[in-house]
Structures are given as structure tokens and as C-alpha cells.
Design a protein around this motif. Structure first.
Motif: not given
Length: 139
Positions: A81-104
Motif C-alpha cells: 500500500l503506497h501513500s502519496e499525500g492523501k492518495e493511496y495505491h497498490l502494487s504487487v510483486e508476485m513471487e513464483v517458486t517451482v522446484p526443479d525448474l530453471e529460472e527461465a
């Protein structure tokens, strides 16, 4: 378009109240957006839980269609949750993990899931969503 399901969730008293589903299966006290708040969960945590679950289902569906084992995968939504003065907005970082798979390969699955997940579609061009490959936790 045919309706598949409609959830009915009512908020009472906003951030310092509670939310309850019409069927009573979900009834939570809410608190302010602070880490470890003892008063209850907050809307950012609820949004993160819903988004992570939906995104994870999309990821697993895509993996299955590609004959990739994602049974031990996990998705963590980091909702800010970000605030800029009296304004608020969201951002999301979606972290995905799959064992035994290459990063790509994990990133390829994450990007495909981001195209079909209903939450991703709803947030597209509205909030910043970053995709990140997580490090698998040793078994």
C-alpha cells in the motif's frame, strides 16, 4: 458471458471492522495495515491471499497443459500500500517458486499465468504487478 459464481462479501465499519460472506464461511475482524497487527487481518492481506490463490491455480493449469510438474509450486503475493499525500495505491510483486525448474522456465509459466489469471486481468493497467522467480525452500 455466462456467470460461473458470485461471491457476496459485506464490510462492516471499514478497515477497523469486519468482513463476512453471505454463507458465513468467512467472517474476519479487520485491522489497520501493519505487519503483525494483533487486531485482525487487513484488506491488503486479503487481496494478496485471493490474488496469490487465483494466480497459483492459473500457473498450475498452464503447467499441467505443458506436462510440467508444478505440484510443489508456491506463489507469494507481496502487496504494498503506497501513500502519496492523501492518495493511496497498490502494487504487487508476485513471487513464483517451482522446484526443479530453471529460472527461465518458471518465469515463462508466471508470464503465461499472468495473461490468464482473472485477478491479473482485473489489475492490468490499473496497478503495477511485477513477476519474480523465488528460490525453492530446501526439503
Amino acid at each position: 458471458m455466462a456467470e460461473s459464481y458470485t461471491a457476496h462479501v459485506t464490510s462492516h465499519a471499514g478497515r477497523n471492522g469486519f468482513v463476512r460472506t453471505s454463507d458465513g464461511k468467512f467472517d474476519l475482524k479487520l485491522g489497520t495495515a501493519k505487519e503483525g497487527d494483533e487486531e485482525g487481518t487487513n484488506p491488503e492481506q486479503l487481496f494478496g491471499a485471493a490474488y496469490a490463490a487465483c494466480f497459483h491455480s492459473a500457473l498450475k493449469s498452464i503447467a499441467k497443459s505443458k506436462k510440467i510438474d508444478a505440484s510443489h509450486s508456491q506463489v507469494t503475493a507481496h502487496v504494498t500500500l503506497h501513500s502519496e499525500g492523501k492518495e493511496y495505491h497498490l502494487s504487487v510483486e508476485m513471487e513464483v517458486t517451482v522446484p526443479d525448474l530453471e529460472e527461465a522456465q518458471v518465469m515463462e509459466l508466471a508470464e503465461a499465468a499472468h495473461q490468464v489469471c482473472p485477478y491479473s486481468k482485473a489489475t492490468r493497467n490499473n496497478i503495477e504487478v511485477k513477476l519474480k522467480v523465488g528460490t525453492p525452500v530446501p526439503k
